[in-house]
Structures are given as structure tokens and as C-alpha cells.
Design a protein around this motif. Structure first.
Motif, PDB file in Angstrom:
ATOM      1  N   TRP A  44     -10.160  -2.983 -18.287  1.00  0.00           N
ATOM      2  CA  TRP A  44     -11.492  -3.547 -18.569  1.00  0.00           C
ATOM      3  C   TRP A  44     -12.498  -2.640 -17.884  1.00  0.00           C
ATOM      4  O   TRP A  44     -12.546  -2.563 -16.651  1.00  0.00           O
ATOM      5  CB  TRP A  44     -11.586  -4.966 -18.040  1.00  0.00           C
ATOM      6  CG  TRP A  44     -12.801  -5.735 -18.516  1.00  0.00           C
ATOM      7  CD1 TRP A  44     -13.998  -5.235 -18.917  1.00  0.00           C
ATOM      8  CD2 TRP A  44     -12.892  -7.164 -18.643  1.00  0.00           C
ATOM      9  NE1 TRP A  44     -14.844  -6.247 -19.274  1.00  0.00           N
ATOM     10  CE2 TRP A  44     -14.196  -7.438 -19.132  1.00  0.00           C
ATOM     11  CE3 TRP A  44     -12.019  -8.217 -18.383  1.00  0.00           C
ATOM     12  CZ2 TRP A  44     -14.636  -8.744 -19.344  1.00  0.00           C
ATOM     13  CZ3 TRP A  44     -12.462  -9.508 -18.615  1.00  0.00           C
ATOM     14  CH2 TRP A  44     -13.749  -9.764 -19.093  1.00  0.00           C
ATOM     15  N   ALA A  45     -13.288  -1.935 -18.678  1.00  0.00           N
ATOM     16  CA  ALA A  45     -14.227  -0.962 -18.121  1.00  0.00           C
ATOM     17  C   ALA A  45     -15.654  -1.324 -18.494  1.00  0.00           C
ATOM     18  O   ALA A  45     -15.975  -1.504 -19.671  1.00  0.00           O
ATOM     19  CB  ALA A  45     -13.901   0.437 -18.635  1.00  0.00           C
ATOM     20  N   VAL A  46     -16.506  -1.435 -17.479  1.00  0.00           N
ATOM     21  CA  VAL A  46     -17.946  -1.572 -17.697  1.00  0.00           C
ATOM     22  C   VAL A  46     -18.563  -0.232 -17.297  1.00  0.00           C
ATOM     23  O   VAL A  46     -18.450   0.206 -16.151  1.00  0.00           O
ATOM     24  CB  VAL A  46     -18.551  -2.713 -16.864  1.00  0.00           C
ATOM     25  CG1 VAL A  46     -20.042  -2.828 -17.162  1.00  0.00           C
ATOM     26  CG2 VAL A  46     -17.847  -4.034 -17.159  1.00  0.00           C
ATOM     27  N   ILE A  47     -19.176   0.420 -18.262  1.00  0.00           N
ATOM     28  CA  ILE A  47     -19.656   1.790 -18.080  1.00  0.00           C
ATOM     29  C   ILE A  47     -21.175   1.815 -18.210  1.00  0.00           C
ATOM     30  O   ILE A  47     -21.750   1.237 -19.146  1.00  0.00           O
ATOM     31  CB  ILE A  47     -19.038   2.723 -19.143  1.00  0.00           C
ATOM     32  CG1 ILE A  47     -17.505   2.661 -19.073  1.00  0.00           C
ATOM     33  CG2 ILE A  47     -19.526   4.151 -18.965  1.00  0.00           C
ATOM     34  CD1 ILE A  47     -16.823   3.312 -20.250  1.00  0.00           C
ATOM     35  N   LEU A 106     -13.781   6.815 -26.904  1.00  0.00           N
ATOM     36  CA  LEU A 106     -14.151   5.565 -26.254  1.00  0.00           C
ATOM     37  C   LEU A 106     -14.318   4.458 -27.297  1.00  0.00           C
ATOM     38  O   LEU A 106     -13.876   3.312 -27.098  1.00  0.00           O
ATOM     39  CB  LEU A 106     -15.440   5.759 -25.465  1.00  0.00           C
ATOM     40  CG  LEU A 106     -15.837   4.678 -24.466  1.00  0.00           C
ATOM     41  CD1 LEU A 106     -14.787   4.533 -23.384  1.00  0.00           C
ATOM     42  CD2 LEU A 106     -17.198   5.004 -23.846  1.00  0.00           C
ATOM     43  N   LEU A 107     -14.942   4.791 -28.403  1.00  0.00           N
ATOM     44  CA  LEU A 107     -15.128   3.827 -29.487  1.00  0.00           C
ATOM     45  C   LEU A 107     -13.776   3.400 -30.055  1.00  0.00           C
ATOM     46  O   LEU A 107     -13.534   2.213 -30.320  1.00  0.00           O
ATOM     47  CB  LEU A 107     -15.992   4.451 -30.571  1.00  0.00           C
ATOM     48  CG  LEU A 107     -16.563   3.533 -31.646  1.00  0.00           C
ATOM     49  CD1 LEU A 107     -17.453   2.465 -31.032  1.00  0.00           C
ATOM     50  CD2 LEU A 107     -17.343   4.368 -32.657  1.00  0.00           C
ATOM     51  N   ASP A 108     -12.873   4.349 -30.213  1.00  0.00           N
ATOM     52  CA  ASP A 108     -11.549   4.059 -30.766  1.00  0.00           C
ATOM     53  C   ASP A 108     -10.752   3.127 -29.858  1.00  0.00           C
ATOM     54  O   ASP A 108     -10.211   2.111 -30.307  1.00  0.00           O
ATOM     55  CB  ASP A 108     -10.789   5.366 -30.992  1.00  0.00           C
ATOM     56  CG  ASP A 108      -9.365   5.121 -31.477  1.00  0.00           C
ATOM     57  OD1 ASP A 108      -9.197   4.576 -32.583  1.00  0.00           O
ATOM     58  OD2 ASP A 108      -8.418   5.461 -30.740  1.00  0.00           O
ATOM     59  N   VAL A 109     -10.672   3.461 -28.560  1.00  0.00           N
ATOM     60  CA  VAL A 109      -9.835   2.658 -27.660  1.00  0.00           C
ATOM     61  C   VAL A 109     -10.433   1.275 -27.425  1.00  0.00           C
ATOM     62  O   VAL A 109      -9.708   0.352 -27.046  1.00  0.00           O
ATOM     63  CB  VAL A 109      -9.586   3.359 -26.309  1.00  0.00           C
ATOM     64  CG1 VAL A 109      -8.829   4.649 -26.499  1.00  0.00           C
ATOM     65  CG2 VAL A 109     -10.887   3.591 -25.547  1.00  0.00           C
ATOM     66  N   SER A 110     -11.730   1.128 -27.664  1.00  0.00           N
ATOM     67  CA  SER A 110     -12.353  -0.178 -27.443  1.00  0.00           C
ATOM     68  C   SER A 110     -11.817  -1.235 -28.406  1.00  0.00           C
ATOM     69  O   SER A 110     -12.008  -2.431 -28.171  1.00  0.00           O
ATOM     70  CB  SER A 110     -13.875  -0.069 -27.580  1.00  0.00           C
ATOM     71  OG  SER A 110     -14.260   0.103 -28.940  1.00  0.00           O
ATOM     72  N   ILE A 119      -7.552  -3.589 -24.026  1.00  0.00           N
ATOM     73  CA  ILE A 119      -8.606  -2.715 -23.497  1.00  0.00           C
ATOM     74  C   ILE A 119      -9.962  -3.299 -23.872  1.00  0.00           C
ATOM     75  O   ILE A 119     -10.236  -3.572 -25.047  1.00  0.00           O
ATOM     76  CB  ILE A 119      -8.489  -1.276 -24.034  1.00  0.00           C
ATOM     77  CG1 ILE A 119      -7.175  -0.642 -23.566  1.00  0.00           C
ATOM     78  CG2 ILE A 119      -9.683  -0.438 -23.578  1.00  0.00           C
ATOM     79  CD1 ILE A 119      -6.975   0.773 -24.062  1.00  0.00           C
ATOM     80  N   THR A 120     -10.810  -3.520 -22.885  1.00  0.00           N
ATOM     81  CA  THR A 120     -12.166  -4.026 -23.100  1.00  0.00           C
ATOM     82  C   THR A 120     -13.156  -3.001 -22.566  1.00  0.00           C
ATOM     83  O   THR A 120     -13.009  -2.520 -21.439  1.00  0.00           O
ATOM     84  CB  THR A 120     -12.379  -5.367 -22.368  1.00  0.00           C
ATOM     85  OG1 THR A 120     -11.443  -6.327 -22.859  1.00  0.00           O
ATOM     86  CG2 THR A 120     -13.794  -5.882 -22.585  1.00  0.00           C
ATOM     87  N   LEU A 171       0.027   5.249 -19.312  1.00  0.00           N
ATOM     88  CA  LEU A 171       0.178   3.882 -18.811  1.00  0.00           C
ATOM     89  C   LEU A 171      -0.417   2.861 -19.785  1.00  0.00           C
ATOM     90  O   LEU A 171       0.013   1.709 -19.831  1.00  0.00           O
ATOM     91  CB  LEU A 171      -0.505   3.736 -17.443  1.00  0.00           C
ATOM     92  CG  LEU A 171       0.066   4.567 -16.294  1.00  0.00           C
ATOM     93  CD1 LEU A 171      -0.838   4.453 -15.069  1.00  0.00           C
ATOM     94  CD2 LEU A 171       1.469   4.107 -15.960  1.00  0.00           C
ATOM     95  N   LEU A 172      -1.407   3.279 -20.546  1.00  0.00           N
ATOM     96  CA  LEU A 172      -2.050   2.376 -21.495  1.00  0.00           C
ATOM     97  C   LEU A 172      -1.165   2.099 -22.710  1.00  0.00           C
ATOM     98  O   LEU A 172      -1.452   1.189 -23.492  1.00  0.00           O
ATOM     99  CB  LEU A 172      -3.390   2.962 -21.960  1.00  0.00           C
ATOM    100  CG  LEU A 172      -4.417   3.242 -20.850  1.00  0.00           C
ATOM    101  CD1 LEU A 172      -5.638   3.923 -21.438  1.00  0.00           C
ATOM    102  CD2 LEU A 172      -4.807   1.957 -20.133  1.00  0.00           C
TER     103      LEU A 172
END
Length: 287
Positions: free
Chosen positions: A171-174, A196-200, A205-206, A160-161
Motif C-alpha cells: 500500500w503506497a501513498v505517493i 505505476l498505473l499498471d501495478v495499481s 497492491i494499492t 516479492l510482489l
């Protein structure tokens, strides 16, 4: 064991709910609506309770009787009627319960999702080994076969992304604690953090990190996700638990979560500072 009737799809249930709401708003009884359509009352009831297929023309006729003229709303209802009976892309995977099917349907129809996840990387950002470790630990009532299917399904969701032409915005706050998780397989967390670093860096994508020393914020109450749709569909909130998940609906309740997410975003590290935190943890723990 007696056969159980298949649960109507989420799209069909939403269509029935919207048609019933418009009928009530127009001040038309179920019996009168039935006569306007040339149906009997049980047929009308089945439509509103998602137990009967309704064609796009029938939707158009019903909304005409209810005085609905908004072309965007009429188009959205027609699209629901057209797609209500279709099997979801997840139909080939085993172990998918009703609540999970609803979540997958919601994600598929959504424009964007905002997550607060204090202890886990959100499912839409999980990689293979990490996802399998999480599923093995949390799907305590599932067979090994189901766990395998759920692991593959979790990765399939991420298409989906990258869908065209409108990828799902995320937008993900982890919580920082999630980044320090350890598994028997040391590569699992290193690969997860690298991903995670790559997709950021991807458009749409945030990723933000909530530091361990952040103090008080509304996210202390637990994880949640906010799902946005194209007009005219209202925003939903999804809450997860060991037995699946539930949805929060209604403007007042959803607004509470949206305001909470805004405060969480303001408390968390900026996207750039978050990437620095992820890189630091990778170097200290996984180099």
C-alpha cells in the motif's frame, strides 16, 4: 586492517532477542538457564547475542524450560532457528551494506508493507531507468560498480510482489510531486508512470496519490514504511536516510506511525482518483 567478525543475520538476532525476553519473563537467570540446558554461561550468552547457532530442538527445549506453550510462537522460533544461518537471496549482489541487508531480510519475511513517500516512487515499485537515476543521485558514496549492483538489486526485490503462494501486499501513498520529477532521459519517467498505473490494478497492491494541495497531514514529517509480519512477530517501521536506514520498534512508537498512515490515507486521493491523476500527468508531460 584487522578482520571484522561477520555481523549475525537479522533472523538470528531476532531469535536471540526473543529467547532472552522469554527467559527474563520467566524469571530465570542466565546462569540457571545455562544449567537447565547443560551449557556453560558463555554459551547461553552467545545464543542470546546471536553469536552461536541453536538447533530447533534446543529452541524447543529452552522454551519448554521457560514455560512457553503457544504453538504458533514455538513454531515461529523454530523456523527462525532453521533459517537463521541461510544466506539471503541478495548474497550475489555487491554493495549491500548491513542496514540494507536488514531491510531485505525484513521484506522477505513480511506479509505487507505500507509506504508514505512524498518525493520518490517507493523502491518496490521503481522501474529500471528510474531506479538508476535515483541511485545515481542518492548513493553519493558508492562506486559505479556498486550503483549498477544496487540498481539490479532494486528490481530483483520486486519478485516479492509475485511470490507464491503469498505475494507481499503493498500500500503506497505517493506525493504528487514525485510524479512530476524530470530526468535527462525523458523515457524514464514516462515508463515509470506507466508501470505505476499498471501495478495499481493488481490484487494486493494499492496506490494513492497525495495531491499538491492536500494541506496539512502527518506525512509532512517525512517518508516512512510500516512492515507487517505473520503472527507472532510485531510490526516494524523503517525510516530511510542517505546512510541507509533505521528501524522503529515497540508498540507505542509503531502505533504513532500506524495512526499517521491512516490519516495520510484519508487525506490522499482515492485509488481511482489517483489513477486519473497519473494518467493526466502522463498525457500532459509525456505524450
Amino acid at each position: 586492517m584487522p578482520n571484522q567478525r561477520a555481523r549475525p543475520t537479522l533472523r538470528r538476532r531476532r531469535l536471540g532477542e526473543q529467547l532472552a525476553a522469554k527467559r527474563v519473563a520467566a524469571g530465570i537467570s542466565l546462569e540457571t538457564a545455562s544449567k537447565l540446558m547443560g551449557w556453560d554461561k558463555p554459551t547461553m550468552s552467545k545464543v542470546e547475542n546471536a553469536r552461536r547457532h541453536i538447533s530447533t530442538k534446543e529452541v524447543d527445549d529452552l522454551l519448554g524450560h521457560y514455560g512457553v506453550t503457544d504453538p504458533a510462537f514455538i513454531g515461529a522460533m523454530a523456523a527462525l532457528a532453521r533459517d537463521a544461518g541461510k544466506k539471503g537471496w541478495w548474497a550475489g549482489f555487491g554493495g549491500v551494506g548491513d542496514s540494507y541487508q536488514d531491510l531485505l531480510s525484513v521484506e522477505t519475511d513480511a506479509e505487507g508493507v505500507r509506504f508514505f513517500s512524498p518525493h520518490l516512487i517507493p523502491g518496490l515499485l521503481q522501474r529500471g531507468a528510474y531506479a538508476r537515476h535515483v541511485i545515481n543521485a542518492s548513493a553519493i558514496t558508492r562506486s559505479d560498480e556498486d550503483k549498477d549492483a544496487l540498481s539490479r538489486l532494486r528490481l530483483a526485490r520486486q519478485s516479492l510482489l509475485e511470490r507464491s503462494p503469498n505475494p507481499l501486499r503493498l500500500w503506497a501513498v505517493i506525493g504528487e510531486a514525485a510524479l512530476h520529477q524530470r530526468f535527462p532521459d525523458p523515457d524514464a519517467m514516462r515508463d515509470q508512470l506507466a508501470y505505476l498505473l499498471d501495478v495499481s490494478h493488481r490484487k494486493g497492491i494499492t496506490v494513492q496519490v497525495m495531491p499538491l494541495d492536500s494541506g496539512g497531514h502527518p506525512g509532512l514529517a517525512g517518508m516512512f514504511s510500516i512492515v507487517n509480519f505473520p503472527s507472532p512477530w510485531p510490526t516494524l517501521v523503517h525510516l530511510e536516510n542517505l546512510r541507509g536506514g533505521t528501524f522503529v520498534e515497540g508498540t507505542t512508537d509503531v502505533t504513532v506511525f500506524e495512526e499517521a498512515f491512516d490519516q495520510i490515507v484519508a487525506t490522499a486521493q482515492s485509488p481511482d482518483a489517483s489513477r486519473e491523476t497519473i494518467e493526466k500527468i502522463m498525457k500532459e508531460k509525456h505524450s
